[in-house]
Design an enzyme around this catalytic site. Structure first.
Site, PDB file in Angstrom:
ATOM      1  N   ASP A   1      -7.339  -1.057  14.682  1.00 37.89           N
ATOM      2  CA  ASP A   1      -6.227  -1.075  15.640  1.00 37.89           C
ATOM      3  C   ASP A   1      -5.800   0.347  16.011  1.00 37.89           C
ATOM      4  O   ASP A   1      -5.459   0.619  17.161  1.00 37.89           O
ATOM      5  CB  ASP A   1      -5.034  -1.832  15.050  1.00 37.89           C
ATOM      6  CG  ASP A   1      -5.360  -3.288  14.735  1.00 37.89           C
ATOM      7  OD1 ASP A   1      -6.225  -3.854  15.424  1.00 37.89           O
ATOM      8  OD2 ASP A   1      -4.760  -3.838  13.796  1.00 37.89           O
TER       9      ASP A   1
ATOM     10  N   LYS B   1       1.233 -12.676 -15.999  1.00 37.57           N
ATOM     11  CA  LYS B   1       2.313 -12.355 -15.068  1.00 37.57           C
ATOM     12  C   LYS B   1       2.106 -10.921 -14.570  1.00 37.57           C
ATOM     13  O   LYS B   1       1.985  -9.990 -15.375  1.00 37.57           O
ATOM     14  CB  LYS B   1       3.672 -12.475 -15.767  1.00 37.57           C
ATOM     15  CG  LYS B   1       4.838 -12.214 -14.817  1.00 37.57           C
ATOM     16  CD  LYS B   1       6.172 -12.373 -15.514  1.00 37.57           C
ATOM     17  CE  LYS B   1       6.505 -13.840 -15.739  1.00 37.57           C
ATOM     18  NZ  LYS B   1       7.874 -14.004 -16.274  1.00 37.57           N
TER      19      LYS B   1
ATOM     20  N   ASN C   1      -0.088  -3.693  16.288  1.00 39.25           N
ATOM     21  CA  ASN C   1      -0.477  -2.421  15.680  1.00 39.25           C
ATOM     22  C   ASN C   1      -0.880  -1.392  16.733  1.00 39.25           C
ATOM     23  O   ASN C   1      -0.627  -0.195  16.567  1.00 39.25           O
ATOM     24  CB  ASN C   1      -1.614  -2.633  14.685  1.00 39.25           C
ATOM     25  CG  ASN C   1      -1.133  -3.175  13.355  1.00 39.25           C
ATOM     26  OD1 ASN C   1       0.035  -3.040  13.015  1.00 39.25           O
ATOM     27  ND2 ASN C   1      -2.024  -3.807  12.611  1.00 39.25           N
TER      28      ASN C   1
END
Length: 310
Positions: free
Chosen positions: A257, A28, A44
């Site tokens: 970007d 976990k 972006n």
């Protein structure tokens, strides 16, 4: 007068990012509070332009709960938006950083298919933008349901309206766009290699490959992004290498970007080719200084631009 810019993102996303210590299978994993940010190539670029004081309109399909969240996140960043409602749920991406190793894991989801009638609605929305843009940035991947031919048809119609088209995509979408030719193309070395059929490009051969694309009428300006080596700007008459400044790299998400945003900001203001290339490298490098999907800060971009301009 600053030219009006429209960015087109056909496969937008909400980027969900968090941190966790020691990622192991079957265990976990306890994560930090997630951070939600707008994502997708053109989106972006619009976010980056807003940071540089250049207004733009971000046009994208938007659907479902995630689409609503995307719109709110962009409004919060003061980005002008033109969402086109679709039935498909806007996709999510998931990014997690393992703080024990600083390794970054990026999970990209494909998104649901856009149906043909909705693709035509998106097409009509682009051609109906008012006031009509002088610069259009087409960036990012295609969603399921939209064929690459959508882009070549669109570019042909935009060029008929004397629009300067900036392209930053890949694969069949890029091949299709270049059938019509664009004003500015930003490939990396791998993309440039595929487009020209030249293998294992280096600095010198990248210049020749970029000139090949220009001679074939596929682009007027080619800016080859080369990561830590900076970028090559190539036109019919000009060749300029801009080295990347040395910075502490935290993440490469959004660097490409950001580079496009930097270049378009100068293009919109009528700046020189040299200024455009330097601002592109400055913004791309500045993006790597931010964690997660944070793009760049204006302060870092301007500081690096001044350094490159000395």
């Amino acid at each position: 007068m600053i030219k009006h810019v429209l960015t087109i993102t056909l496969n937008p996303t909400v980027d969900k990012s968090c941190e966790a210590e020691g990622i192991k299978p079957e265990k976990k994993v306890r994560c930090s509070q997630p951070k939600y940010e707008p994502g997708g190539g053109g989106i972006n670029v619009s976010r980056g332009l807003a940071r540089l004081g250049v207004s733009s309109t971000a046009l994208f399909p938007s659907g479902g709960r995630t689409g609503e969240l995307l719109e709110k996140l962009l409004e919060k960043e003061k980005v002008a938006i033109q969402p086109v409602p679709v039935s498909a749920e806007t996709r999510e991406n998931f990014i997690v950083v393992d703080t024990a190793s600083n390794d970054q894991y990026r999970f990209g989801m494909p998104g649901e298919a856009i149906v043909e009638e909705e693709a035509e609605k998106i097409h009509a929305a682009i051609l109906g933008v008012s006031p009509f843009p002088e610069i259009v940035v087409i960036s990012g991947s295609l969603p399921p349901g939209i064929e690459p031919q959508f882009l070549s048809r669109l570019v042909k119609e935009l060029k008929a309206k004397n629009v300067k088209v900036v392209a930053d995509t890949s694969g069949d979408a890029l091949t299709e766009i270049l059938k019509e030719g664009v004003f500015l193309l930003k490939p990396n070395l791998g993309e440039l290699s595929k487009l020209t059929g030249k293998e294992e490009l280096d600095n010198e051969s990248a210049d020749e490959a970029a000139k090949q694309l220009i001679d074939e009428g596929k682009a007027e300006i080619v800016v080859v992004s080369m990561g830590p080596q900076g970028a090559y700007l190539v036109t019919k008459d000009e060749n300029l290498h801009v080295p990347a400044p040395s910075v502490k790299k935290l993440s490469t998400v959004g660097a490409g970007d950001s580079m496009v945003a930097g270049m378009v900001s100068v293009l919109a203001k009528g700046g020189s080719m040299s200024e455009m290339a330097k601002m592109g490298v400055a913004c791309g490098s500045a993006a790597t200084m931010s964690k997660g999907t944070g793009l760049f800060t204006k302060e870092n971009a301007e500081r690096l631009y001044q350094w490159l301009s000395r």
